[in-house]
Design an enzyme around this catalytic site. Structure first.
Site, PDB file in Angstrom:
ATOM      1  N   THR A 197       0.752  -1.188  -0.051  1.00 54.96           N
ATOM      2  CA  THR A 197      -0.026   0.023  -0.143  1.00 54.96           C
ATOM      3  C   THR A 197       0.798   1.215   0.131  1.00 54.96           C
ATOM      4  OG1 THR A 197       0.058  -0.019   2.468  1.00 54.96           O
ATOM      5  CG2 THR A 197      -2.114  -1.235   1.303  1.00 54.96           C
ATOM      6  N   ASP A 211       7.302 -12.823   3.240  1.00 54.43           N
ATOM      7  CA  ASP A 211       6.999 -11.466   3.508  1.00 54.43           C
ATOM      8  C   ASP A 211       7.815 -10.518   3.671  1.00 54.43           C
ATOM      9  OD1 ASP A 211       4.816  -9.592   3.803  1.00 54.43           O
ATOM     10  OD2 ASP A 211       5.091  -9.577   6.296  1.00 54.43           O
ATOM     11  N   ARG A 252      -4.655  -7.149  -5.323  1.00 53.26           N
ATOM     12  CA  ARG A 252      -4.961  -7.285  -4.197  1.00 53.26           C
ATOM     13  C   ARG A 252      -5.944  -6.316  -3.665  1.00 53.26           C
ATOM     14  NH1 ARG A 252      -0.508  -6.011   0.697  1.00 53.26           N
ATOM     15  NH2 ARG A 252      -0.708  -7.873   2.141  1.00 53.26           N
TER      16      ARG A 252
END
Length: 292
Positions: free
Chosen positions: A77, A246, A124
């Site tokens: 984001t 991640d 996403r």
């Protein structure tokens, strides 16, 4: 342009350990990111956090050090719908990487075609309120309509409370759906995990990433309290699970995980060679490369 990382932000581990577990040939790290560098790929003005730079060279070095072969890069984001940094990494990796983008409803057909050519295979949808501002269900349906002709799938990121609120939307999604980070269970309340298991049982198009024990743990490394959740998912849905690091672990403030330890977490949740092969190689190869 200079971007100062948020106070308290931990940079990625400078010297991860060599894992004891040897990843099988063809292993895919199916959840990782690239951040910037901000001087070349500026962070989005609407972002809710500013990360430390973590570029493609560091990601590929980690891939090779851990013994993985391929990556799936997930747009974060902090870059918003500007997928330039991710696309740059995809192009550098060639066929060794695929991508998950973030888009806006007004994205052009040409932009979508360019993303597909670069290796993007999904978008996403993020429902985590501390990272994005919530939007009505209609917004997400418009995005899904845009990607349908490309055969892309959807990656969804939510926390436990979001699952209740968005159940109608999530259970109506028409294409393959991949859930990030085990659905973010509260490891102190295992009964709540049953709601997420129900979602997977009732919707066979759903996959799940058994990732991020470092985000879910209360006990800390080596994440013993997360093992039962990951193992349950791998055991019940062996053909619909994925694994990833991640890296570079955005928004970690309590501790920065050792990526070698995250690799050694794999045999604890996938104890047999057959389960490991499906989790690490066969499933991501089928979903992202159309193999198998």
């Amino acid at each position: 342009m200079n971007f100062t990382p948020d106070a308290g932000w931990l940079p990625f581990h400078p010297a991860p350990s060599k894992p004891d577990f040897r990843l099988p040939p063809g292993t895919v790290d199916a959840h990782c990111h690239v951040f910037g560098p901000g001087a070349r790929f500026p962070y989005a003005t609407e972002r809710k956090y500013t990360p430390c730079d973590a570029g493609k060279e560091d990601l590929f070095a980690l891939r090779d050090f851990l013994g993985a072969d391929r990556n799936v890069l997930v747009q974060a984001t902090c870059h918003g719908a500007d997928n330039s940094a991710m696309v740059d990494a995809l192009q550098a990796a060639g066929d060794r990487a695929r991508g998950i983008a973030m888009i806006r409803p007004d994205v052009s057909d040409g932009e979508l075609a360019d993303l597909h050519a670069a290796g993007v295979r999904g978008i996403r949808l993020n429902f985590v309120r501390r990272l994005v501002d919530p939007k009505p269900d209609e917004h997400y349906h418009r995005l899904i309509d845009r990607i349908a002709p490309l055969g892309w799938h959807i990656v969804v990121y939510f926390e436990a409370a979001d699952l209740v609120e968005r159940w109608k939307l999530l259970s109506s999604l028409p294409t393959t759906v991949v859930v990030d980070h085990m659905g973010r269970p509260d490891v102190t309340r295992p009964l709540d995990f049953e709601r997420f298991l129900r979602l997977l049982r009732e919707n066979e198009q759903y996959w799940v990433k058994v990732t991020c024990p470092e985000r879910l743990t209360v006990a800390g490394p080596p994440y013993d309290d997360v093992v039962p959740f990951g193992r349950a998912l791998v055991a019940e849905f062996p053909d619909r699970v994925l694994w990833g690091t991640d890296w570079p672990h955005p928004n970690m403030r309590s501790h920065m995980p050792d990526d070698g330890q995250l690799v050694d977490f794999v045999p604890r949740i996938a104890p047999s060679p057959d389960l490991q092969q499906k989790l690490l190689v066969d499933n991501p190869s089928r979903l992202y490369w159309g193999r198998g």
